[in-house]
Design a protein around this motif. Structure first.
Motif, PDB file in Angstrom:
ATOM      1  N   UNK A  55      23.509  12.024 -37.578  1.00 58.86           N
ATOM      2  CA  UNK A  55      23.365  11.427 -36.364  1.00 58.86           C
ATOM      3  C   UNK A  55      23.343  11.838 -34.972  1.00 58.86           C
ATOM      4  N   UNK A  56      24.796  12.400 -34.613  1.00 58.63           N
ATOM      5  CA  UNK A  56      25.684  12.328 -33.154  1.00 58.63           C
ATOM      6  C   UNK A  56      25.091  14.412 -32.885  1.00 58.63           C
ATOM      7  N   UNK A  58      22.092  16.389 -33.457  1.00 50.31           N
ATOM      8  CA  UNK A  58      20.831  16.091 -32.281  1.00 50.31           C
ATOM      9  C   UNK A  58      21.196  15.365 -31.154  1.00 50.31           C
ATOM     10  N   UNK A  59      22.306  14.508 -30.571  1.00 49.57           N
ATOM     11  CA  UNK A  59      21.939  13.879 -29.641  1.00 49.57           C
ATOM     12  C   UNK A  59      23.095  13.907 -28.967  1.00 49.57           C
ATOM     13  N   UNK A  60      24.457  15.485 -29.144  1.00 47.01           N
ATOM     14  CA  UNK A  60      24.387  15.528 -28.441  1.00 47.01           C
ATOM     15  C   UNK A  60      24.279  17.034 -27.664  1.00 47.01           C
ATOM     16  N   UNK A  61      23.291  17.233 -28.823  1.00 46.23           N
ATOM     17  CA  UNK A  61      22.763  18.825 -28.004  1.00 46.23           C
ATOM     18  C   UNK A  61      21.431  18.238 -27.019  1.00 46.23           C
ATOM     19  N   UNK A  62      20.946  16.975 -26.967  1.00 47.82           N
ATOM     20  CA  UNK A  62      20.167  16.569 -26.321  1.00 47.82           C
ATOM     21  C   UNK A  62      20.367  16.387 -25.101  1.00 47.82           C
ATOM     22  N   UNK A  63      21.902  14.983 -25.398  1.00 54.67           N
ATOM     23  CA  UNK A  63      22.766  14.951 -23.843  1.00 54.67           C
ATOM     24  C   UNK A  63      23.279  15.804 -22.992  1.00 54.67           C
ATOM     25  N   UNK A  64      23.727  16.917 -23.831  1.00 54.52           N
ATOM     26  CA  UNK A  64      24.701  18.040 -23.388  1.00 54.52           C
ATOM     27  C   UNK A  64      24.195  17.850 -21.629  1.00 54.52           C
TER      28      UNK A  64
END
Length: 77
Positions: A55-56, A58-64
């Motif tokens: 789960x994390x 894609x979130x890290x990729x979008x939030x970077x």
């Protein structure tokens, strides 16, 4: 024979996978502590870790990028 190298243009993906892996490893261990001492601890921890990691990433990729921009604005850049 040397192992194949990942092209530098994919560095942000490698960073996201590693960063999410380390973070979720620690978080899953902390959140699984209630089953510490139980024979199923390892299974509970690994299951929590893998789900969290999946789960994390894609979130890290979008939030970077937004986080980098926020840091630059905080730092006056």
């Amino acid at each position: 024979m040397a192992p194949p190298r990942i092209p530098e243009r994919y560095g942000h993906f490698v960073f996201a996978v590693l960063q999410a892996g380390v973070t979720t490893c620690i978080t899953a261990a902390v959140s699984s502590r209630s089953s510490l001492g139980d024979p199923s601890f390892g299974k509970v921890w690994v299951g929590s870790w893998l789900l969290s990691w999946a789960l994390m990433v894609p979130i890290v990729l979008m939030a970077a990028d937004p986080i980098k921009k926020l840091v630059r604005s905080i730092m006056g850049g």
